[in-house]
Scaffold this active site. Structure first.
Site, PDB file in Angstrom:
ATOM      1  CG  HIS A   1      -1.740  -1.172   1.452  1.00  0.00           C
ATOM      2  ND1 HIS A   1      -2.875  -1.479   0.712  1.00  0.00           N
ATOM      3  CD2 HIS A   1      -1.612  -2.186   2.344  1.00  0.00           C
ATOM      4  CE1 HIS A   1      -3.402  -2.604   1.148  1.00  0.00           C
ATOM      5  NE2 HIS A   1      -2.666  -3.064   2.135  1.00  0.00           N
TER       6      HIS A   1
HETATM    7  O1  RIB Z   1      -5.110  -0.340   4.766  1.00  0.00           O
HETATM    8  C1  RIB Z   1      -3.717  -0.279   4.542  1.00  0.00           C
HETATM    9  C2  RIB Z   1      -3.098   0.799   5.377  1.00  0.00           C
HETATM   10  O2  RIB Z   1      -3.296   0.511   6.757  1.00  0.00           O
HETATM   11  C3  RIB Z   1      -1.573   0.886   5.197  1.00  0.00           C
HETATM   12  O3  RIB Z   1      -1.170   2.206   5.410  1.00  0.00           O
HETATM   13  C4  RIB Z   1      -1.053   0.008   6.293  1.00  0.00           C
HETATM   14  O4  RIB Z   1       0.259   0.384   6.720  1.00  0.00           O
HETATM   15  C5  RIB Z   1      -2.032   0.309   7.383  1.00  0.00           C
HETATM   16  O5  RIB Z   1      -1.628   1.516   8.015  1.00  0.00           O
END
Ligand code: RIB
Ligand code: CA
Length: 333
Positions: free
Chosen positions: A263
């Site tokens: 992500h």
């Molecule tokens: O949903 C994914 C996000 O939530 C990313 O930023 C991961 O690190 C968590 O913080």
């Protein structure tokens, strides 16, 4: 290279001009490390296009005392102990903190065995640092890069509303729409943890680029890609492979995929190579009332509401180009 359809051409203007080396882009990374946050921080610290003014930690994947320590561990892993790390909000604005040890492990950085950090945590409260920096730097030159719940950013906007017109852009990882949620059927973790903060940021009027699950779920840490980090043979490369192998197991089991979605590095990659991504300007609103859909980001992709287009929402990624950028840049550390 993603085919840039005419309506996506706008992103060419959003990124820095290529060809002649543009001035370094000043950024503040707000983060809740988290293995994917860690890779995003490594990418930023390895990239000459970016000037990381500071890193601010927020409670999210794990409690604040761990996210700030993890941020310092990653700076030392990158060989950059001079980077200033600040601790911010210990909990969301209204709701109780929800963490994600089931994904990231008890330390938040399970996988590699990283040493306790020697570099000191900055004394200043992260929210004060964000406000002070935005008021001191030339207006319109600092980009905020939130990778976790938006609590620190919202608190800074409340503390000093004048910063809203001084922020160049907020490029954030959070939300989801066509892909649904990852912590509930409706909501993505960062927004779910602090939906009230997300609402403040989305209504701030600051230009926003949003990396939702719709794009990050197309950036999977396939085995061949994890091997490419390991084959760097460096401390950073091996540690990154170990982080990803731990981090991906939760989503592999959940989605039955080869690899898990990477992500947060999407935020930093967009700053360096915006052409790897495409999406469109939309209105994005967030649910802060219903428990059923709490934290859901409602993306008006087809412009049916007439609400102001407050975010550029990314939906496509050249994932091969993304991982090639990551391996090349992390190979420099
Ligand atoms: O949903 C994914 C996000 O939530 C990313 O930023 C991961 O690190 C968590 O913080
Ligand atoms: Ca994160």
């Amino acid at each position: 290279m993603v085919r840039a359809a005419p309506e996506f051409k706008a992103f060419e203007k959003l990124g820095e001009s290529r060809g002649i080396m543009a001035a370094k882009r000043k950024i503040i990374i707000d983060t809740d490390p988290g293995q994917d946050d860690a890779v995003a921080i490594l990418l930023a610290l390895a990239s000459p296009e970016l000037d990381v003014l500071g890193i601010t930690a927020v409670a999210g994947n794990v409690p604040l005392k761990l996210t700030e320590k993890n941020a310092r561990k990653i700076c030392e892993l990158a060989g950059k102990p001079e980077v200033k790390v600040y601790a911010g909000a210990i909990r969301p604005l209204v709701r109780a903190l929800v963490t994600a040890e089931e994904v990231h492990g008890q330390t938040g950085l399970n996988g590699p065995d990283l040493p306790e950090p020697k570099m000191k945590l900055q004394e200043q409260y992260a929210v004060d640092y964000i406000v002070e920096t935005l008021m001191a730097e030339e207006s319109g030159t600092v980009t905020l890069c939130p990778l976790g719940p938006l609590t620190n950013i919202a608190l800074a906007l409340i503390r000093e509303p004048r910063i809203a017109r001084r922020i160049k852009r907020i490029v954030l990882m959070g939300g989801g729409f066509f892909e649904g949620g990852n912590v509930t059927p409706a909501a993505e973790f960062n927004i779910y943890v602090d939906p009230h903060a997300a609402e403040i940021v989305l209504k701030s009027g600051v230009p926003i680029v949003m990396m939702p699950l719709d794009v990050t779920h197309k950036a999977l840490t396939k085995a061949t890609r994890v091997d490419a980090f390991r084959k760097l043979g460096t401390k950073v490369g091996v540690a990154t492979a170990e982080m990803l192998e731990f981090f991906e197991r939760f989503d592999e089991a959940k989605y039955g995929s080869d690899g898990g979605p990477l992500h947060d590095p999407c935020v930093i990659a967009w700053l360096i190579r915006p052409e790897l991504f495409s999406g469109r300007e939309c209105n994005v609103a967030v649910e802060t009332a219903s428990e059923l859909t709490m934290g859901m980001t409602v993306v008006d992709w087809w412009s049916v509401t007439g609400r102001p287009k407050n975010a550029t929402v990314m939906r496509e990624i050249d994932h091969d180009g993304f991982f090639a950028l990551l391996v090349e840049r992390l190979g420099r550390l």
